[in-house]
Design a protein around this motif. Structure first.
Motif, PDB file in Angstrom:
ATOM      1  N   VAL A 166     -20.786   9.785  37.710  1.00 15.76           N
ATOM      2  CA  VAL A 166     -21.680   9.932  36.559  1.00 15.76           C
ATOM      3  C   VAL A 166     -22.028   8.549  35.996  1.00 15.76           C
ATOM      4  CG1 VAL A 166     -21.923  10.836  34.211  1.00 15.76           C
ATOM      5  CG2 VAL A 166     -20.872  12.256  35.989  1.00 15.76           C
ATOM      6  N   TYR A 167     -21.024   7.681  35.878  1.00 16.70           N
ATOM      7  CA  TYR A 167     -21.300   6.329  35.397  1.00 16.70           C
ATOM      8  C   TYR A 167     -22.243   5.588  36.344  1.00 16.70           C
ATOM      9  CZ  TYR A 167     -18.202   6.117  31.373  1.00 16.70           C
ATOM     10  OH  TYR A 167     -17.636   6.306  30.133  1.00 16.70           O
ATOM     11  N   ALA A 168     -22.037   5.766  37.647  1.00 17.42           N
ATOM     12  CA  ALA A 168     -22.919   5.122  38.621  1.00 17.42           C
ATOM     13  C   ALA A 168     -24.346   5.647  38.490  1.00 17.42           C
ATOM     14  CB  ALA A 168     -22.389   5.346  40.035  1.00 17.42           C
ATOM     15  N   ALA A 169     -24.478   6.956  38.287  1.00 15.06           N
ATOM     16  CA  ALA A 169     -25.815   7.541  38.113  1.00 15.06           C
ATOM     17  C   ALA A 169     -26.523   6.926  36.911  1.00 15.06           C
ATOM     18  CB  ALA A 169     -25.696   9.059  37.954  1.00 15.06           C
ATOM     19  N   ASN A 170     -25.784   6.725  35.840  1.00 18.03           N
ATOM     20  CA  ASN A 170     -26.367   6.204  34.603  1.00 18.03           C
ATOM     21  C   ASN A 170     -26.658   4.710  34.680  1.00 18.03           C
ATOM     22  OD1 ASN A 170     -27.273   6.136  31.961  1.00 18.03           O
ATOM     23  ND2 ASN A 170     -25.258   6.390  31.036  1.00 18.03           N
ATOM     24  N   PHE A 171     -25.670   3.931  35.123  1.00 22.22           N
ATOM     25  CA  PHE A 171     -25.772   2.479  35.002  1.00 22.22           C
ATOM     26  C   PHE A 171     -26.074   1.744  36.311  1.00 22.22           C
ATOM     27  CE2 PHE A 171     -23.225   3.694  31.271  1.00 22.22           C
ATOM     28  CZ  PHE A 171     -24.003   3.113  30.277  1.00 22.22           C
ATOM     29  N   GLU A 172     -26.086   2.463  37.431  1.00 23.68           N
ATOM     30  CA  GLU A 172     -26.485   1.843  38.691  1.00 23.68           C
ATOM     31  C   GLU A 172     -27.841   2.370  39.166  1.00 23.68           C
ATOM     32  OE1 GLU A 172     -23.566   2.049  41.793  1.00 23.68           O
ATOM     33  OE2 GLU A 172     -21.912   1.554  40.439  1.00 23.68           O
ATOM     34  N   LEU A 173     -28.065   3.671  38.939  1.00 19.82           N
ATOM     35  CA  LEU A 173     -29.261   4.315  39.477  1.00 19.82           C
ATOM     36  C   LEU A 173     -30.295   4.661  38.414  1.00 19.82           C
ATOM     37  CD1 LEU A 173     -27.438   6.713  41.987  1.00 19.82           C
ATOM     38  CD2 LEU A 173     -28.441   4.460  42.456  1.00 19.82           C
TER      39      LEU A 173
END
Length: 197
Positions: free
Chosen positions: A111-118
């Motif tokens: 979820v963090y990757a979806a928000n802050f990476e993608l």
């Protein structure tokens, strides 16, 4: 050695911590408890109705550059979200409801990757479905369960507990009754846990 990690999915500084804390704590022989909560009610009690990084533009400008530096140092991909803060309510309910399941830490990181990476909208069920390590059908079942009164109550209780403990921001680490606030205090929290438990 036990550390409670209090985090909010919309929290910028919680992102790099979430990606490394489990490995850091377990390498020291410790146990990590993931504690999702909502900052909105806590900020509201402080008289804020938005992130302080939006309320105070200079602080916000500093934070985005600081986060960029942290992610670069940690070797993390980073893309500034086009919307901030994003609504992590459903994700937090999932993390609460299934907190005892082994797949939850990876879900949290996804979820963090979806928000802050993608730069994806983590409030959308189709995005959360991709963050869950299951088939489409099973993922939607879990998301549906996260909309039940039980899941809502669990997240409310976590947020109320955070208030009672004096938590005022994220990320926060707790070792017993000791509070360590901010990603830069993670090493201090681990050292305290090693020396005092």
């Amino acid at each position: 050695m036990k550390i409670d990690f209090w985090f909010e999915f919309g929290s910028t500084y919680s992102y790099p911590v979430a990606m490394k804390i489990e490995k850091m704590v377990t390498e020291q022989g410790g146990h990590l408890e993931w504690k999702p909560f909502l900052l909105g009610p806590i900020f509201s009690n402080q008289g804020w109705h938005d992130s302080p990084f939006n309320i105070y533009p200079e602080k916000g400008k500093y934070m985005w550059r600081d986060l960029e530096r942290i992610c670069e140092a940690d070797g993390l991909n980073y893309k500034k979200p086009t919307s901030f803060p994003r609504n992590g309510l459903k994700a937090a309910r999932i993390a609460c409801l299934f907190s005892g399941e082994k797949w939850v830490p990876e879900f949290i990181r996804s979820v963090y990757a979806a928000n802050f990476e993608l730069d994806l909208d983590i409030s959308l069920e189709e995005i959360l479905k991709k963050c869950l390590p299951f088939s489409d059908e099973e993922s939607f079942t879990k998301i549906k369960r996260a909309n039940t009164s039980l899941a809502k109550q669990m997240l409310k209780e976590n947020t109320d507990q955070a208030k009672k403990k004096g938590i005022f921001g994220a990320p926060t680490f707790m070792v017993g009754d000791e509070i360590f606030w901010g990603g830069d205090r993670l090493h201090a929290a681990i050292q305290w846990a090693k020396n005092n438990q």
